[in-house]
Scaffold this active site. Structure first.
Site, mmCIF file in Angstrom:
data_model
loop_
_atom_site.group_PDB
_atom_site.id
_atom_site.type_symbol
_atom_site.label_atom_id
_atom_site.label_comp_id
_atom_site.label_asym_id
_atom_site.label_seq_id
_atom_site.Cartn_x
_atom_site.Cartn_y
_atom_site.Cartn_z
ATOM 1 N N ARG A 61 70.265 84.536 -34.875
ATOM 2 C CA ARG A 61 69.201 83.572 -35.171
ATOM 3 C C ARG A 61 68.165 84.117 -36.137
ATOM 4 O O ARG A 61 67.404 83.359 -36.730
ATOM 5 C CB ARG A 61 68.591 83.045 -33.870
ATOM 6 C CG ARG A 61 69.511 82.062 -33.155
ATOM 7 C CD ARG A 61 68.902 81.561 -31.860
ATOM 8 N NE ARG A 61 68.965 82.549 -30.818
ATOM 9 C CZ ARG A 61 69.922 82.630 -29.892
ATOM 10 N NH1 ARG A 61 70.896 81.746 -29.889
ATOM 11 N NH2 ARG A 61 69.911 83.572 -28.985
ATOM 12 N N GLU A 98 69.370 93.362 -19.882
ATOM 13 C CA GLU A 98 69.254 92.986 -18.467
ATOM 14 C C GLU A 98 70.582 93.239 -17.730
ATOM 15 O O GLU A 98 70.606 93.816 -16.653
ATOM 16 C CB GLU A 98 68.850 91.517 -18.386
ATOM 17 C CG GLU A 98 68.137 91.177 -17.097
ATOM 18 C CD GLU A 98 67.679 89.730 -17.098
ATOM 19 O OE1 GLU A 98 67.585 89.120 -18.182
ATOM 20 O OE2 GLU A 98 67.422 89.223 -15.994
#
Ligand code: AMP
Length: 174
Positions: A61, A98
């Site tokens: 992005r 994560e």
């Protein structure tokens, strides 16, 4: 167009890509020329006097606004990509996310010590990705590094992952 309007246009997608994540979908901004123009102008005005020579976009992005801004600023564009996508000799860095680890790469001849570098991504969440990208860029001994985002999730405190010598700027805050 202004900040508040852009904020309203960004689409919130609950539980994407995982349950509990409120995804900020910027495609609703990119699809509108008036929004693109606002983003491009805001970024240009903020960075025009900083002597930036290279703009790095982080896959994927970060690839949307970075080349447009590079054209405006008279700078070059450099991609940072996930491991295995860039064809020539690379430097790389592995960082913890994560869930598990990720490795990102940059071509080893893409930057030099005279560069003033702006690293761009669409959104700052925990900051893990950008912090790794900045570490990778630091290996080149460049003059100065700026980090930029269109949107920042302030409550995740991603900004705290950066040393004081990195100037971090986001257009929109949540
Ligand atoms: P982080 O490393 O946690 O700062 O994550 C940054 C990357 O994940 C960026 O490239 C974003 O595009 C994407 N990302 C993480 N969280 C979100 C979110 N809530 N909405 C949109 N994109 C996100």
């Amino acid at each position: 167009m202004n900040r508040e309007e852009i904020k309203k246009i960004i689409r919130n997608v609950p539980d994407f890509p995982n349950e509990g994540i409120m995804f900020k979908d910027l495609t609703t901004v990119f699809v509108r020329h008036d929004c693109l123009e606002w983003l491009d102008n805001e970024l240009y005005e903020y960075y025009k006097d900083k002597g930036i020579t290279k703009i790095i976009g982080i896959e994927s992005r970060g690839f949307i606004m970075a080349p447009a801004l590079a054209l405006r600023l008279g700078a070059g564009f450099v991609p940072i990509r996930k491991k295995g996508k860039l064809p020539a000799k690379c430097r790389e860095i592995t960082y913890t996310k994560e869930y598990g680890k990720d490795t990102i790469q940059i071509h080893e001849d893409a930057l030099n010590k005279d560069d003033v570098v702006l690293v761009h991504d669409d959104l700052l969440a925990t900051g893990g990705t950008m912090a790794a990208a900045v570490k990778l860029v630091k290996q080149f001994g460049v003059k100065k590094i700026y980090a930029n985002f269109i949107a920042e999730l302030d409550f995740l405190k991603g900004r705290e992952k950066f040393d004081e010598d990195i100037e971090v700027h986001s257009l929109i805050h949540y």
